[in-house]
Design a protein around this motif. Structure first.
Motif, PDB file in Angstrom:
ATOM      1  N   TYR A 189       0.839  -1.074  -0.018  1.00  0.00           N
ATOM      2  CA  TYR A 189      -0.531  -0.069  -0.065  1.00  0.00           C
ATOM      3  C   TYR A 189       1.051   1.213  -0.127  1.00  0.00           C
ATOM      4  N   LEU A 190       1.897   1.644   0.574  1.00  0.00           N
ATOM      5  CA  LEU A 190       2.415   2.623   0.658  1.00  0.00           C
ATOM      6  C   LEU A 190       3.619   2.536  -0.545  1.00  0.00           C
ATOM      7  N   THR A 191       4.295   2.010  -0.994  1.00  0.00           N
ATOM      8  CA  THR A 191       4.754   1.376  -2.119  1.00  0.00           C
ATOM      9  C   THR A 191       3.797   2.290  -2.876  1.00  0.00           C
ATOM     10  N   GLU A 192       2.863   2.166  -3.350  1.00  0.00           N
ATOM     11  CA  GLU A 192       1.419   2.130  -5.043  1.00  0.00           C
ATOM     12  C   GLU A 192       0.891   4.051  -4.109  1.00  0.00           C
ATOM     13  N   TYR A 193       0.774   4.111  -2.810  1.00  0.00           N
ATOM     14  CA  TYR A 193       0.635   5.724  -2.688  1.00  0.00           C
ATOM     15  C   TYR A 193       1.859   6.597  -2.855  1.00  0.00           C
ATOM     16  N   THR A 194       2.632   6.138  -2.538  1.00  0.00           N
ATOM     17  CA  THR A 194       4.022   7.069  -2.983  1.00  0.00           C
ATOM     18  C   THR A 194       4.194   7.081  -4.817  1.00  0.00           C
ATOM     19  N   MET A 195       3.654   5.716  -5.246  1.00  0.00           N
ATOM     20  CA  MET A 195       3.768   5.999  -6.517  1.00  0.00           C
ATOM     21  C   MET A 195       2.599   6.594  -7.349  1.00  0.00           C
ATOM     22  N   GLN A 196       1.476   6.964  -6.720  1.00  0.00           N
ATOM     23  CA  GLN A 196       0.235   8.408  -7.311  1.00  0.00           C
ATOM     24  C   GLN A 196       1.533   9.833  -6.874  1.00  0.00           C
ATOM     25  N   GLY A 197       2.108   9.644  -6.067  1.00  0.00           N
ATOM     26  CA  GLY A 197       2.485  10.722  -5.777  1.00  0.00           C
ATOM     27  C   GLY A 197       3.714  11.476  -6.670  1.00  0.00           C
ATOM     28  N   VAL A 198       4.355  10.500  -7.358  1.00  0.00           N
ATOM     29  CA  VAL A 198       5.176  10.187  -8.737  1.00  0.00           C
ATOM     30  C   VAL A 198       4.121  10.812  -9.900  1.00  0.00           C
ATOM     31  N   VAL A 199       2.715  10.323  -9.793  1.00  0.00           N
ATOM     32  CA  VAL A 199       2.471  11.087 -11.002  1.00  0.00           C
ATOM     33  C   VAL A 199       1.721  12.408 -10.101  1.00  0.00           C
ATOM     34  N   ARG A 200       1.343  12.073  -9.244  1.00  0.00           N
ATOM     35  CA  ARG A 200       0.787  13.708  -8.859  1.00  0.00           C
ATOM     36  C   ARG A 200       1.465  15.169  -8.870  1.00  0.00           C
TER      37      ARG A 200
END
Length: 759
Positions: A608-619
């Motif tokens: 979850y934390l990894t994918e949450y941060t990958m959303q930050g990459v796009v955001r």
């Protein structure tokens, strides 16, 4: 010798020769009866492996723009009409559809034609109503498109159909035109042969044939086309044997699957089943009177009466047969007149598969090599059902070509892989900019360094140690020099050549800083990173060197898609696949994909934390341009760039799919592109054509929002959120704050009074 004795001698000689001829004929009959019966029973013809794409399921609540449904129906050859009466038709009124789904033999069994009404609201399918009874349906599915075939040694294409599926009107019309006494002769029609002989003698050349359908079948299956008396005699004998040993319906079924209907590139189209698809895009059961008349007319000369090349000639032949059908009471007058007025409604494309998919089929063939198939599968033919989504494939191909053209780099190459990370099905695979040309498949075969795409693997391993690593944990971003045994010192650098000193793990991840990733990778250990890559399906050689932290390992785009599918799926890793099921042409099951058990590679919290941060990459990070284009999709993603800008990578994740793009030159020279200035552009255009499904992450119950100090990464009380700008709020594993922790990140020293009596 007297005259009487001479004639007696000649007579006895004739009798002896007759007996010898009769004996030879008898033994030849026995030979034919033995060999021909066996051949006709077991190996009449060869049938190819026909490859189908994704059968789109439809269900209420599904996110599906109406325009996308319309495109899918048009791709399947459905016709837009004002009043839906027959299968293969649809009507669109605003966002509502009336659809008459064709009958189709799916991998799990045949389904009849079905008429339904589809209602949409705000690009969501809300209702499926069965017509005319008005029942609400839980689901249905469209038939899959034909995307390719693996031909037989004979280069003959056919789709075997049982006699029971062929419309009676077709059988009656065929016999009316080609062999009216089929059910009454013994395989040969002497009177027909005599009539043809007289007609040919009068004309001085061949103008009429006297062959029965059985003789035509024998000629097509076993003989050459030479016009000699010996061959005709051989043909007649063989026809008599087959007629004596097999039922009329068996012979007719064999004829319907063997008769030649035309040519598709280097492959011959044989049989009514494939001819229906080739000319009309229909199943045999859907043929109407006009279709039947045209196909029966083609039997006489597929090239001469080709409706695409010679439409007027083909229409005259069709109309003549329609008249025969009416005169012999096979059609009523209204049906006859309606068919006569209809146009030649044949497919515009003169190819069975209008758009070939050689790159995707390469992977299908790789998987076929590991599936046990019947040794004699060409006798019954195969139907291979895959996960290819033709709209997704077309969008990926177009996006790659357009991006290369806009970048004005004509030799630049690329690859795209799109996969459903829930079930592991590959939806699209593009191996180069020349999508319809077979050649080097870069999606499968190009091994290229993956650069920063390795970072989610590294950070996901770190986040599995919550006592040491949280999203707020400060990471050093200072120069690093490592001594490498037997080689010069390794001194990695950041892309911008600068060092920030210290920054939180989240920020280091989102902005794709190299040095923090190297430090974390060294702390975890290169050996552990290699183990994790293996657990995520990487099969290529890997070396546990420090440089693995910067993606020095070379992977194919397909392997990257497989790796990221494991990172994206909260349930765990599952290998990718293209083949869903295989059946014979008659529907007999040969293979059905059984999903391998999910392997829990990451803890739920780390995933979850990894994918949450990958959303930050796009955001807000290196994928920000993608986030700006699709702000409501909440995509996750990661860019990748290798040394000297040789490789441009980007991977995006939505609610269903992982989408991987690589760009580079085959000779490994610099592209001048980062992951964001190259591969991301391909993804952005692809998603404009095929909008993403919004990604809503499911937070584990053990994860809460917590406050941390940016300078130390220490957890501080929730009350500090508005008190100090240095306090960061991130998702984290739920653990109590250390007693006495202040907003400054220090533990408040208790007085002797507090230590004795408490607060």
């Amino acid at each position: 010798m007297s005259r009487n004795s001479f004639f007696r001698h000649v007579g006895w000689l004739a009798v002896k020769l007759g007996l010898v001829a009769a004996a030879l004929l008898f033994f030849y009959w026995i030979y034919l009866d033995t060999t021909l019966t066996q051949r006709f029973s077991q190996s009449r013809y060869q049938a190819p492996a026909l490859v189908y794409g994704y059968a789109l399921p439809l269900h209420p609540g599904q996110k599906l723009p109406p325009e996308q449904l319309r495109r899918r129906l048009q791709l399947l050859g459905y016709r837009a009409v004002a009043d839906v009466r027959d299968s293969g038709q649809f009507q669109q009124t605003g966002d509502a559809f009336v659809l008459y789904r064709r009958p189709f033999d799916f991998a799990d069994g045949p389904q009849m034609a079905r008429k339904v009404a589809l209602h949409f609201n705000d690009e969501t399918l809300t209702k499926i109503i069965s017509l005319p009874d008005g029942r609400e349906l839980d689901s249905m599915r469209l038939e899959p498109p034909l995307i390719g075939r693996f031909s037989t040694h004979s280069r003959e294409d056919r789709l075997l159909v049982g006699f029971e599926l062929v419309p009676n009107l077709f059988v009656d019309t065929l016999l009316l035109v080609e062999d009216r006494n089929f059910y009454h002769h013994n395989g040969v029609a002497p009177l027909a042969i005599a009539r043809a002989l007289v007609a040919n003698i009068r004309a001085g050349h061949t103008v009429q044939g006297g062959s029965t359908l059985t003789q035509q079948l024998v000629k097509n299956l076993y003989l050459t086309r030479e016009q000699t008396l010996l061959r005709k005699a051989h043909e007649a004998m063989m026809a008599l044997v087959i007629d004596a040993r097999f039922s009329k319906n068996d012979i007719l079924e064999a004829y319907l699957n063997e008769v030649y209907f035309g040519q598709d590139r280097g492959n011959a189209i044989h049989g009514l089943g494939l001819a229906s698809v080739f000319y009309f895009g229909k199943q045999v059961q859907e043929l109407n009177a006009a279709d039947i008349a045209l196909l029966v007319g083609l039997v006489k000369g597929p090239s001469y009466y080709d409706p695409r090349r010679h439409p007027e000639r083909a229409k005259q032949r069709r109309d003549m047969i329609l008249q025969l059908m009416f005169e012999h009471d096979l059609l009523s007058k209204p049906d006859y007149l309606a068919a006569l007025r209809s146009d030649l409604e044949v497919k515009a494309s003169g190819h069975l598969v209008s758009s070939s998919q050689p790159d995707y089929l390469d992977r299908v063939q790789q998987e076929l090599a590991h599936i046990p198939l019947p040794a004699d599968w060409q006798k019954q033919g195969l139907r291979i059902f895959t996960g290819l989504d033709p709209l997704q494939q077309a969008a990926a191909e177009q996006a790659l070509q357009d991006t290369v053209r806009r970048l004005k780099k004509p030799d630049l190459q690329g690859a795209v892989v799109v996969a459903d990370y829930h079930d592991g099905s590959v939806r699209a695979l593009v191996g180069g900019t020349q999508n319809n040309a077979a050649g080097f498949n870069r999606a499968l075969l190009a091994l290229r360094p993956i650069g920063s795409l390795i970072k989610p693997v590294i950070y996901s391993l770190a986040l599995q140690q919550p006592d040491r690593y949280q999203l707020a944990t400060p990471l050093l971003d200072n120069p690093v020099i490592l001594d490498v045994q037997g080689d010069k010192a390794w001194q990695p650098n950041n892309y911008d050549g600068e060092f920030l000193g210290q920054l939180p793990l989240y920020q280091a991840f989102v902005t794709s800083r190299n040095i923090p990733a190297v430090n974390v990778g060294l702390d975890i250990g290169p050996e552990r990173i290699v183990e994790q890559l293996r657990a995520l399906g990487v099969e290529t050689p890997l070396h546990a060197y420090p440089s693995i932290s910067l993606g020095a390992s070379a992977l194919s785009p397909y392997a990257v898609a497989r790796l990221y599918a494991g990172l994206a799926n909260p349930q765990g890793f599952r290998p990718l696949h293209t083949i869903e099921a295989i059946t014979q042409h008659d529907g007999m099951s040969v293979y059905h994909h059984q999903p391998q058990p999910l392997q829990q590679v990451l803890s739920p919290e780390s995933q979850y934390l990894t994918e949450y941060t990958m959303q930050g990459v796009v955001r807000e990070g290196t994928g920000k341009r993608l986030g700006e284009a699709f702000p409501n999709a909440h995509l996750a993603g990661k860019s990748g760039t290798t040394n000297d800008l040789r490789d441009s990578w980007f991977v995006a994740i939505d609610a269903e799919q992982v989408m991987t793009v690589w760009m580079g030159y085959d000779d490994n020279r610099s592209t001048g592109l980062t992951g964001s200035s190259g591969a991301l552009k391909v993804l952005r255009q692809m998603l404009k054509q095929q909008p993403p499904q919004p990604l809503q992450l499911r937070r584990p119950e053990t994860i809460i929002d917590a406050n941390f100090r940016s300078d130390s990464g220490v957890r501080v009380p929730d009350s500090c959120s508005d008190a100090d700008p240095e306090v960061l709020r991130f998702p984290a594993i739920d653990k109590p704050v250390i007693e006495g922790m202040t907003c400054a990140g220090t533990v408040e020293e208790k007085s002797w009074w507090q230590r004795v009596f408490g607060n």
